[in-house]
Scaffold this active site. Structure first.
Site, PDB file in Angstrom:
ATOM      1  N   GLY A  29       0.773  -1.237   0.000  1.00 52.88           N
ATOM      2  CA  GLY A  29       0.000   0.000   0.000  1.00 52.88           C
ATOM      3  C   GLY A  29       0.800   1.280   0.000  1.00 52.88           C
ATOM      4  N   GLU A  36       6.661   6.043  -8.991  1.00 52.65           N
ATOM      5  CA  GLU A  36       5.232   5.685  -9.018  1.00 52.65           C
ATOM      6  C   GLU A  36       4.435   6.612  -8.110  1.00 52.65           C
ATOM      7  OE1 GLU A  36       4.167   1.498  -8.394  1.00 52.65           O
ATOM      8  OE2 GLU A  36       6.261   1.065  -8.816  1.00 52.65           O
ATOM      9  N   ASN A  38      -4.582   2.716 -13.455  1.00 51.56           N
ATOM     10  CA  ASN A  38      -3.673   1.739 -12.860  1.00 51.56           C
ATOM     11  C   ASN A  38      -2.255   2.286 -12.909  1.00 51.56           C
ATOM     12  OD1 ASN A  38      -2.754  -0.884 -11.900  1.00 51.56           O
ATOM     13  ND2 ASN A  38      -2.049  -1.282 -13.991  1.00 51.56           N
ATOM     14  N   HIS A  55       1.674   1.105 -13.094  1.00 49.73           N
ATOM     15  CA  HIS A  55       2.459  -0.092 -13.424  1.00 49.73           C
ATOM     16  C   HIS A  55       3.947   0.268 -13.379  1.00 49.73           C
ATOM     17  CE1 HIS A  55       3.403  -3.954 -15.244  1.00 49.73           C
ATOM     18  NE2 HIS A  55       4.213  -3.316 -16.058  1.00 49.73           N
ATOM     19  N   ASN A  78       1.619   2.993  -2.607  1.00 52.20           N
ATOM     20  CA  ASN A  78       0.962   3.912  -3.556  1.00 52.20           C
ATOM     21  C   ASN A  78      -0.308   4.505  -2.932  1.00 52.20           C
ATOM     22  OD1 ASN A  78       2.311   4.088  -6.308  1.00 52.20           O
ATOM     23  ND2 ASN A  78       2.386   1.904  -5.929  1.00 52.20           N
TER      24      ASN A  78
HETATM   25  C1  GRF Z   1       4.817  -2.587  -6.466  1.00 48.93           C
HETATM   26  O1  GRF Z   1       5.515  -3.593  -7.181  1.00 48.93           O
HETATM   27  C2  GRF Z   1       4.468  -1.487  -7.383  1.00 48.93           C
HETATM   28  O2  GRF Z   1       5.472  -1.314  -8.343  1.00 48.93           O
HETATM   29  C3  GRF Z   1       3.195  -1.959  -8.046  1.00 48.93           C
HETATM   30  O3  GRF Z   1       2.539  -2.760  -7.074  1.00 48.93           O
HETATM   31  C4  GRF Z   1       3.487  -3.194  -6.077  1.00 48.93           C
HETATM   32  C5  GRF Z   1       3.087  -2.811  -4.683  1.00 48.93           C
HETATM   33  O4  GRF Z   1       2.787  -1.464  -4.615  1.00 48.93           O
HETATM   34  N1  GRF Z   1       2.401  -0.851  -8.449  1.00 48.93           N
HETATM   35  P1  GRF Z   1       2.194  -0.874  -3.208  1.00 48.93           P
HETATM   36  O5  GRF Z   1       3.371  -0.594  -2.306  1.00 48.93           O
HETATM   37  O6  GRF Z   1       1.275  -1.952  -2.625  1.00 48.93           O
HETATM   38  O7  GRF Z   1       1.459   0.368  -3.595  1.00 48.93           O
END
Ligand code: GRF
Length: 194
Positions: free
Chosen positions: A11, A179, A107, A109, A13
């Protein structure tokens, strides 16, 4: 604008989006709910700390994909969702859900789509493949979700260098930091255009 965030893992992001709303980097928006495909996702703890409604829609409770889609749709509707953000979400969405939120699902990526994306390219595997291929750069992409996997129109991309001797973890951390930045920027872009 009511944003529902779908998660499966750590989590970070999600945390970046919550922090951007908190700091005012993202205006006129709130997290309506967080839905996890994994009951143990730390992302759920992050949401609970911010008193955000969380749901778990997983294979354990809903073995059939069609039941998961129904549960997802009812959670999204209950939360009066305007925009769906997939943030480290590791499950496929059925066409019925994509149609219901057409043009309103994005999304993040961890590669420069169309490279290193689609089935099988997720998480660390992306960075392992980028390094194995001897790429000099990688990056992150935010795109609209259509019925393919990682195939919808690109909203934003940001490059990072691949450094000599990079491990997948080191490259992954460099990409993850980007990201977090572009997800906030992409949400602001989409809010302005919705
Ligand atoms: C990471 O590999 C990220 O690159 C992709 O999902 C995975 C976990 O992201 N988007 P998060 O820390 O759970 O947001």
């Amino acid at each position: 604008l009511r944003i529902s965030v779908l998660v499966s893992g750590g989590g970070t992001n999600l945390q970046a989006v919550m922090d951007s709303i908190e700091s005012g980097k993202i205006k006129d928006a709130e997290i309506a709910c967080i839905i996890s495909s994994n009951p143990k996702a730390f992302a759920l703890e992050r949401g609970k700390k911010r008193h955000i409604k969380t749901f778990v829609v997983d294979k354990g409770q809903y073995p059939a994909m069609s039941l998961r889609t129904k549960a997802l749709l009812s959670a999204l509707q209950e939360a009066r969702t305007d925009l769906v953000v997939l943030a480290g979400y590791m499950s496929i969405l059925e066409p019925e859900l994509i149609k219901a939120y057409s043009g309103r699902i994005i999304n993040i990526h961890p590669s420069l789509i169309p490279k290193y994306c689609g089935k099988g390219f997720f998480g660390q595997r992306v960075h392992e493949a980028v390094i194995a291929a001897g790429e000099k750069e990688s990056g992150a992409t935010v795109h609209f979700v259509d019925e393919g996997v990682d195939t919808g129109p690109i909203i934003l991309q940001q490059r990072v260098p691949v450094l000599a001797g990079d491990t997948p973890e080191e490259l992954g951390a460099r990409v993850l930091a980007v990201e977090h930045q572009i997800l906030t920027e992409a949400i602001n872009k989409v809010i302005a255009e919705l």
